[in-house]
Design a protein around this motif. Structure first.
Motif, short mmCIF file in Angstrom:
data_model
loop_
_atom_site.label_atom_id
_atom_site.label_comp_id
_atom_site.label_asym_id
_atom_site.label_seq_id
_atom_site.Cartn_x
_atom_site.Cartn_y
_atom_site.Cartn_z
N GLU A 143 -16.52 35.34 -78.73
CA GLU A 143 -16.21 34.77 -80.04
C GLU A 143 -15.13 33.70 -79.96
O GLU A 143 -15.19 32.68 -80.64
CB GLU A 143 -15.77 35.90 -80.98
CG GLU A 143 -15.78 35.54 -82.45
CD GLU A 143 -17.17 35.29 -83.01
OE1 GLU A 143 -17.28 34.52 -83.98
OE2 GLU A 143 -18.14 35.85 -82.46
N GLU A 144 -14.12 33.94 -79.11
CA GLU A 144 -13.00 32.98 -79.03
C GLU A 144 -13.39 31.68 -78.34
O GLU A 144 -12.63 30.71 -78.37
CB GLU A 144 -11.81 33.60 -78.31
CG GLU A 144 -12.03 33.92 -76.84
CD GLU A 144 -12.64 35.29 -76.61
OE1 GLU A 144 -12.67 35.73 -75.43
OE2 GLU A 144 -13.06 35.92 -77.60
N GLN A 145 -14.56 31.62 -77.72
CA GLN A 145 -15.01 30.40 -77.07
C GLN A 145 -16.05 29.63 -77.89
O GLN A 145 -16.61 28.65 -77.40
CB GLN A 145 -15.59 30.73 -75.69
CG GLN A 145 -14.56 31.22 -74.70
CD GLN A 145 -15.13 31.41 -73.31
OE1 GLN A 145 -16.10 30.77 -72.93
NE2 GLN A 145 -14.53 32.30 -72.53
N LYS A 146 -16.29 30.06 -79.11
CA LYS A 146 -17.26 29.36 -79.95
C LYS A 146 -16.59 28.20 -80.68
O LYS A 146 -15.44 28.31 -81.13
CB LYS A 146 -17.89 30.33 -80.95
CG LYS A 146 -18.75 31.40 -80.29
CD LYS A 146 -19.32 32.38 -81.29
CE LYS A 146 -20.15 33.45 -80.58
NZ LYS A 146 -20.71 34.45 -81.52
N ILE A 147 -17.30 27.09 -80.80
CA ILE A 147 -16.80 25.90 -81.48
C ILE A 147 -17.09 26.06 -82.97
O ILE A 147 -18.24 25.98 -83.41
CB ILE A 147 -17.46 24.62 -80.93
CG1 ILE A 147 -17.24 24.51 -79.42
CG2 ILE A 147 -16.92 23.39 -81.64
CD1 ILE A 147 -18.05 23.40 -78.76
N VAL A 148 -16.07 26.32 -83.74
CA VAL A 148 -16.23 26.59 -85.17
C VAL A 148 -16.14 25.29 -85.96
O VAL A 148 -15.19 24.51 -85.78
CB VAL A 148 -15.18 27.60 -85.66
CG1 VAL A 148 -15.36 27.91 -87.15
CG2 VAL A 148 -15.27 28.89 -84.85
N LEU A 149 -17.12 25.07 -86.84
CA LEU A 149 -17.17 23.86 -87.65
C LEU A 149 -17.61 24.20 -89.06
O LEU A 149 -18.31 25.19 -89.28
CB LEU A 149 -18.15 22.84 -87.04
CG LEU A 149 -17.80 22.28 -85.65
CD1 LEU A 149 -18.94 21.42 -85.13
CD2 LEU A 149 -16.51 21.47 -85.70
N PRO A 150 -17.22 23.37 -90.04
CA PRO A 150 -17.62 23.63 -91.43
C PRO A 150 -19.04 23.17 -91.71
O PRO A 150 -19.49 22.15 -91.18
CB PRO A 150 -16.60 22.83 -92.24
CG PRO A 150 -16.21 21.70 -91.34
CD PRO A 150 -16.27 22.26 -89.94
N ALA A 151 -19.74 23.91 -92.55
CA ALA A 151 -21.10 23.54 -92.95
C ALA A 151 -21.05 22.38 -93.95
O ALA A 151 -20.16 22.31 -94.79
CB ALA A 151 -21.81 24.74 -93.56
N GLY A 152 -22.02 21.47 -93.82
CA GLY A 152 -22.14 20.38 -94.78
C GLY A 152 -21.09 19.30 -94.64
O GLY A 152 -20.91 18.47 -95.54
N LYS A 153 -20.38 19.28 -93.51
CA LYS A 153 -19.31 18.31 -93.29
C LYS A 153 -19.65 17.43 -92.10
O LYS A 153 -19.93 17.94 -91.01
CB LYS A 153 -17.99 19.04 -93.01
CG LYS A 153 -16.81 18.15 -92.69
CD LYS A 153 -16.23 17.53 -93.94
CE LYS A 153 -14.92 16.78 -93.63
NZ LYS A 153 -14.38 16.14 -94.84
N PRO A 154 -19.64 16.09 -92.25
CA PRO A 154 -19.89 15.23 -91.09
C PRO A 154 -18.80 15.41 -90.04
O PRO A 154 -17.61 15.44 -90.36
CB PRO A 154 -19.87 13.81 -91.68
CG PRO A 154 -20.03 13.98 -93.15
CD PRO A 154 -19.44 15.32 -93.49
N ILE A 155 -19.23 15.52 -88.79
CA ILE A 155 -18.31 15.72 -87.67
C ILE A 155 -18.45 14.53 -86.71
O ILE A 155 -19.53 14.28 -86.19
CB ILE A 155 -18.61 17.03 -86.91
CG1 ILE A 155 -18.66 18.22 -87.86
CG2 ILE A 155 -17.58 17.23 -85.81
CD1 ILE A 155 -17.36 18.52 -88.56
#
Length: 244
Positions: A143-155
């Protein structure tokens, strides 16, 4: 039969208005559909008359052994020159329009920096938080190695490499860009549905290349805000010092 037309129309409208899983994958799908449609139409225009003429005017002993002299047809020659020219101009223009959208991140995109190394990814968030995604022989990502990003947000991803050339590929968005030592390259994507998605290296970079994967964990904006404000844990700081 007529009663089915409204249902068919509603189905088409629903498909057309449905939000895609990720951007800019929808643009790749659209341009692929356009090229495929035009290619099939051209194939049918050429193949059907060709098959007809092959059968209709096939060789028969003693009949039409000497073809009639043909001087040419200016109107026909202009037609088969102008129409392909228009098609080529359209495809080039449409592809360039899509390419600009695929290449340039929208206004307000969140920037992260991704650094490739043998064999994993270092992800830097705007507030200084880091995630290290290492290669996984069994493709099980902690879990600590997952790249967390917000949904619906351009990255917008700024890419570089610490050692050799890697290539960061985000599968749902169908985008890929090389990570080159000493250079900053970039790509962008937006995933609209929360969930976990694969990202991996698509440039051969050594013996563990096939295991150089990462999980992009997409969460609602409020969950992302809580996660990113949590800061960097001590274990991650130790992890960072070990690989540097």
């Amino acid at each position: 039969m007529r009663a089915l037309y409204p249902l068919f129309t509603l189905a088409l409208l629903g498909i057309a208005s449905a939000e895609p899983l990720a951007y800019p994958a929808n643009l790749w799908d659209r341009i692929y559909g356009i090229w495929l449609f035009i290619a099939v139409v051209i194939y049918l225009i050429v193949a059907i008359p060709m098959l007809y003429f092959m059968i209709r005017y096939r060789y028969k002993p003693g009949k039409n052994e000497n073809g009639a002299p043909i001087e040419g047809n200016n109107a026909l020659e202009v037609t088969w020159t102008v129409i392909p020219l228009i098609i080529v101009i359209y495809l080039a223009t449409q592809s360039f329009v899509f390419y600009k959208q695929q290449r340039n991140a929208p206004q307000g995109a969140m920037e992260i920096k991704v650094t490739g190394f043998m064999w994993g990814w270092e992800v830097d968030y705007p507030n200084g938080k880091k995630v290290f995604a290492f290669f996984s022989p069994d493709y099980k990502i902690p879990e600590e190695q997952k790249i967390v990003l917000p949904a619906g947000k351009p990255i917008k991803v700024l890419l570089t490499s610490r050692d050799v050339i890697h290539s960061f590929y985000v599968r749902p968005a169908k985008v890929m860009e090389d990570a080159v030592p000493g250079r900053i390259t970039h790509l962008w994507f937006q995933i609209n549905k929360p969930g976990e998605y694969w990202a991996f290296c698509r440039e051969y970079c050594g013996t563990q290349h096939s295991h150089m994967v990462a999980i992009i964990k997409v969460v609602p904006q409020e969950d992302f805000d809580k996660w990113v404000k949590a800061g960097v844990s001590q274990s991650k700081l130790e992890l960072a010092s070990n690989i540097r």
